[in-house]
Motif scaffolding. Structure first.
Motif, mmCIF file in Angstrom:
data_model
loop_
_atom_site.group_PDB
_atom_site.id
_atom_site.type_symbol
_atom_site.label_atom_id
_atom_site.label_comp_id
_atom_site.label_asym_id
_atom_site.label_seq_id
_atom_site.Cartn_x
_atom_site.Cartn_y
_atom_site.Cartn_z
ATOM 1 N N ARG A 137 2.116 3.439 -5.828
ATOM 2 C CA ARG A 137 0.799 3.559 -5.198
ATOM 3 C C ARG A 137 0.636 4.928 -4.538
ATOM 4 O O ARG A 137 -0.446 5.530 -4.577
ATOM 5 C CB ARG A 137 0.607 2.452 -4.161
ATOM 6 C CG ARG A 137 0.434 1.057 -4.716
ATOM 7 C CD ARG A 137 -0.931 0.857 -5.344
ATOM 8 N NE ARG A 137 -2.015 0.979 -4.389
ATOM 9 C CZ ARG A 137 -2.470 -0.031 -3.640
ATOM 10 N NH1 ARG A 137 -1.909 -1.232 -3.724
ATOM 11 N NH2 ARG A 137 -3.472 0.153 -2.811
ATOM 12 N N VAL A 138 1.706 5.399 -3.922
ATOM 13 C CA VAL A 138 1.646 6.702 -3.266
ATOM 14 C C VAL A 138 1.490 7.818 -4.296
ATOM 15 O O VAL A 138 0.688 8.747 -4.124
ATOM 16 C CB VAL A 138 2.893 6.917 -2.394
ATOM 17 C CG1 VAL A 138 2.999 8.368 -1.942
ATOM 18 C CG2 VAL A 138 2.860 5.996 -1.173
ATOM 19 N N GLU A 139 2.240 7.759 -5.371
ATOM 20 C CA GLU A 139 2.153 8.795 -6.405
ATOM 21 C C GLU A 139 0.746 8.879 -6.981
ATOM 22 O O GLU A 139 0.285 9.964 -7.357
ATOM 23 C CB GLU A 139 3.172 8.518 -7.509
ATOM 24 C CG GLU A 139 3.212 9.567 -8.614
ATOM 25 C CD GLU A 139 3.587 10.963 -8.111
ATOM 26 O OE1 GLU A 139 3.130 11.942 -8.738
ATOM 27 O OE2 GLU A 139 4.325 11.063 -7.112
ATOM 28 N N ALA A 140 0.043 7.750 -7.015
ATOM 29 C CA ALA A 140 -1.332 7.756 -7.524
ATOM 30 C C ALA A 140 -2.261 8.576 -6.626
ATOM 31 O O ALA A 140 -3.357 8.971 -7.058
ATOM 32 C CB ALA A 140 -1.844 6.323 -7.643
ATOM 33 N N LEU A 141 -1.838 8.846 -5.400
ATOM 34 C CA LEU A 141 -2.639 9.654 -4.483
ATOM 35 C C LEU A 141 -2.453 11.151 -4.694
ATOM 36 O O LEU A 141 -3.151 11.960 -4.068
ATOM 37 C CB LEU A 141 -2.285 9.311 -3.033
ATOM 38 C CG LEU A 141 -2.582 7.884 -2.567
ATOM 39 C CD1 LEU A 141 -1.974 7.643 -1.197
ATOM 40 C CD2 LEU A 141 -4.082 7.636 -2.523
ATOM 41 N N CYS A 190 10.742 3.727 7.779
ATOM 42 C CA CYS A 190 9.331 4.078 7.849
ATOM 43 C C CYS A 190 8.577 3.713 6.573
ATOM 44 O O CYS A 190 8.916 4.192 5.486
ATOM 45 C CB CYS A 190 9.195 5.571 8.120
ATOM 46 S SG CYS A 190 7.491 6.158 8.138
ATOM 47 N N LEU A 191 7.553 2.869 6.728
ATOM 48 C CA LEU A 191 6.724 2.472 5.588
ATOM 49 C C LEU A 191 6.062 3.674 4.927
ATOM 50 O O LEU A 191 5.899 3.713 3.703
ATOM 51 C CB LEU A 191 5.624 1.520 6.068
ATOM 52 C CG LEU A 191 5.809 0.022 5.875
ATOM 53 C CD1 LEU A 191 4.618 -0.708 6.491
ATOM 54 C CD2 LEU A 191 5.935 -0.335 4.411
ATOM 55 N N GLY A 192 5.650 4.630 5.720
ATOM 56 C CA GLY A 192 4.905 5.767 5.193
ATOM 57 C C GLY A 192 5.765 6.914 4.715
ATOM 58 O O GLY A 192 5.226 7.980 4.382
ATOM 59 N N ALA A 193 7.094 6.722 4.641
ATOM 60 C CA ALA A 193 7.975 7.820 4.237
ATOM 61 C C ALA A 193 7.592 8.413 2.878
ATOM 62 O O ALA A 193 7.536 9.643 2.731
ATOM 63 C CB ALA A 193 9.429 7.360 4.241
ATOM 64 N N PRO A 194 7.332 7.599 1.834
ATOM 65 C CA PRO A 194 6.957 8.202 0.545
ATOM 66 C C PRO A 194 5.694 9.048 0.635
ATOM 67 O O PRO A 194 5.586 10.094 -0.017
ATOM 68 C CB PRO A 194 6.755 6.983 -0.373
ATOM 69 C CG PRO A 194 7.529 5.884 0.258
ATOM 70 C CD PRO A 194 7.434 6.134 1.737
ATOM 71 N N LEU A 195 4.728 8.617 1.450
ATOM 72 C CA LEU A 195 3.482 9.356 1.583
ATOM 73 C C LEU A 195 3.701 10.667 2.331
ATOM 74 O O LEU A 195 3.189 11.725 1.929
ATOM 75 C CB LEU A 195 2.445 8.497 2.304
ATOM 76 C CG LEU A 195 1.039 9.084 2.442
ATOM 77 C CD1 LEU A 195 0.457 9.421 1.078
ATOM 78 C CD2 LEU A 195 0.131 8.108 3.189
ATOM 79 N N ALA A 196 4.448 10.627 3.417
ATOM 80 C CA ALA A 196 4.733 11.848 4.178
ATOM 81 C C ALA A 196 5.486 12.855 3.319
ATOM 82 O O ALA A 196 5.187 14.062 3.334
ATOM 83 C CB ALA A 196 5.549 11.507 5.429
ATOM 84 N N ALA A 245 0.816 -1.217 0.000
ATOM 85 C CA ALA A 245 0.000 0.000 0.000
ATOM 86 C C ALA A 245 0.845 1.261 0.000
ATOM 87 O O ALA A 245 0.322 2.358 -0.246
ATOM 88 C CB ALA A 245 -0.930 0.008 1.210
ATOM 89 N N PHE A 246 2.153 1.136 0.267
ATOM 90 C CA PHE A 246 3.003 2.313 0.402
ATOM 91 C C PHE A 246 4.150 2.332 -0.604
ATOM 92 O O PHE A 246 5.155 3.002 -0.384
ATOM 93 C CB PHE A 246 3.550 2.392 1.830
ATOM 94 C CG PHE A 246 2.481 2.589 2.872
ATOM 95 C CD1 PHE A 246 1.983 3.840 3.148
ATOM 96 C CD2 PHE A 246 1.948 1.505 3.550
ATOM 97 C CE1 PHE A 246 0.985 4.026 4.100
ATOM 98 C CE2 PHE A 246 0.956 1.670 4.502
ATOM 99 C CZ PHE A 246 0.475 2.937 4.773
ATOM 100 N N THR A 247 4.033 1.602 -1.689
ATOM 101 C CA THR A 247 5.053 1.664 -2.722
ATOM 102 C C THR A 247 5.034 3.049 -3.360
ATOM 103 O O THR A 247 3.995 3.732 -3.384
ATOM 104 C CB THR A 247 4.818 0.605 -3.807
ATOM 105 O OG1 THR A 247 3.553 0.874 -4.440
ATOM 106 C CG2 THR A 247 4.821 -0.798 -3.227
ATOM 107 N N PRO A 248 6.165 3.506 -3.906
ATOM 108 C CA PRO A 248 6.187 4.834 -4.532
ATOM 109 C C PRO A 248 5.115 5.002 -5.609
ATOM 110 O O PRO A 248 4.503 6.082 -5.713
ATOM 111 C CB PRO A 248 7.601 4.908 -5.123
ATOM 112 C CG PRO A 248 8.426 4.059 -4.200
ATOM 113 C CD PRO A 248 7.507 2.924 -3.812
#
Length: 404
Positions: A116-120, A355-361, A111-114
């Motif tokens: 998947r995150v970029e799609a947000l 941190c798993l959420g680093a790309p999202l943050a 759920a936290f791959t770059p």
């Protein structure tokens, strides 16, 4: 061979870090600690390291393990399983080593791959625009922006209903106080907060079992059904971790980052004028005033650290904020330079616990801070800010600003 230093001055500096003055300015104290010795023994017996290289070793070398909960006995908490706050923390992957850590992290890492995150990105941009539209005039930046943005992003990803999200700010703050000095008073607030979070998420997970949705909570439920090693406690604890970590540290990144930019108006103008600096700028803000300042471990095998052989069983604390200001790694470390090259802050940890959420943050801050500065070029402080009463998780409870 160098020795581990245990000095009155080092103890005084470490004690000062727990005070209001120390939380306001930990970095000058980190610098003096590093001058005394790159490794010192704290009053509670733990070893403290303050250089970038040594902090990196503690984070990445497998001979450093997460602290087992049985160690809580040394602060008088022998019955940790009876405390919801501690049980929830030590059941989550944050505090586990392989193989349990590997098993649990694998469940949610996709759920936290770059990609998947970029799609947000479009959704985050819409949220930022909506929040900025309401920011005219005098506001508390934490309440009006730094908290609502990340809690809504992670809430959407997990599947926590929008109406329920605001209540978790104070609950999570009370729960995460156990990462500071653990006292009966802290536990008296943390335990009911953790129990409330646990009960809420347990009910929501039950709802997802009956009515699956396209969200991460449903994915956790489906993973549990396919893996009989995944207990109810593990599902709830890791859902709580993902939700709390998904907004808590990002709230601090946004508020710490804006506070630093307001103190350095030339850098704020630079970020507003040059969108290409969003990536390097956020890395520099992470380095300059890290949302996470400390990372503790225990030594599993003999290892050399700061030129000293450290024995198994020793507790070691990597002072990430100190490593981020180490002049041996960063030229002029106490200056904010948004175009700093070769910047690799320690703020998101390292190794298997990165941190798993680093790309999202990162993405949230890269979108939000430049947009904020472009929308309000005369943004200014509107009164005294108030720091959180914590050092491990460094941030603000209030940050008054005048948006004009």
């Amino acid at each position: 061979m160098p020795e581990i230093v245990q000095s009155l001055e080092a103890h005084q500096l470490l004690n000062e870090l727990t005070t209001t003055a120390g939380r306001e300015d930990p970095y000058s104290r980190y610098a003096r600690l590093r001058e005394i010795s790159p490794i010192v023994r704290a009053p509670d017996g733990a070893l403290v390291v303050t250089t970038y290289a040594d902090c990196g070793t503690v984070l990445r070398d497998a001979r450093f393990r997460k602290l087992p909960p049985d160690l809580l006995a040394f602060v008088g908490v022998a019955t940790w399983r009876d405390h919801p706050a501690l049980r929830q923390l030590f059941t989550s992957m944050l505090m586990l080593d392989p193989p349990d850590h590997t098993r649990l992290r694998r469940l949610v890492s996709s759920a936290f791959t770059p990609r998947r995150v970029e799609a947000l990105r479009p959704a985050i941009e819409r949220m930022v625009d909506e929040l900025l539209a309401d920011l005219d005039g005098e506001h508390d930046f934490v309440a009006s922006f730094a908290f609502p943005l990340p809690v809504n992003v992670i809430g959407e990803l997990l599947g926590v209903p929008a109406a329920d999200r605001p209540r978790f700010q104070l609950l999570v703050r009370d729960w995460t106080q156990i990462l500071e000095v653990l006292t009966p008073e802290v536990l008296s607030r943390a335990d009911p907060a953790a129990a409330t979070i646990r009960d809420y998420l347990a009910d929501l997970l039950d709802e997802r079992r009956r009515h699956p949705a396209d969200d991460l909570l449903s994915a956790l439920v489906q993973a549990q059904a396919a893996d009989d090693r995944l207990t109810d406690d593990e599902v709830v604890a890791n859902a709580a971790l993902l939700f709390a970590a998904g907004f808590e540290t990002t709230t601090n990144l946004l508020a710490n980052g804006l506070a630093a930019l307001l103190e350095h108006p030339d850098q704020a103008r630079l970020l507003a004028e040059r969108p290409d600096l969003a990536r390097s700028g956020v890395e520099e803000l992470l380095r300059f005033d890290s949302p996470v300042q400390l990372s503790p471990r225990i030594v599993a095998e003999p290892i050399e650290l700061a030129g000293v052989t450290v024995a198994p069983g020793e507790r070691v604390v990597a002072y990430l904020g100190a490593g981020n200001h180490d002049p041996a790694r960063f030229a002029q470390p106490d200056q904010l330079q948004l175009d700093r090259a070769d910047n690799a802050p320690l703020s998101f940890g390292g190794g298997i616990h990165y941190c798993l959420g680093a790309p999202l943050a990162r993405l949230e801050a890269q979108i939000a801070l430049p947009a904020l500065l472009r929308r309000f070029p005369k943004l200014a402080p509107a009164g005294p800010a108030r720091r959180r009463e914590s050092l491990s998780l460094k941030g603000f409870t209030t940050l008054p600003v005048l948006a004009a």
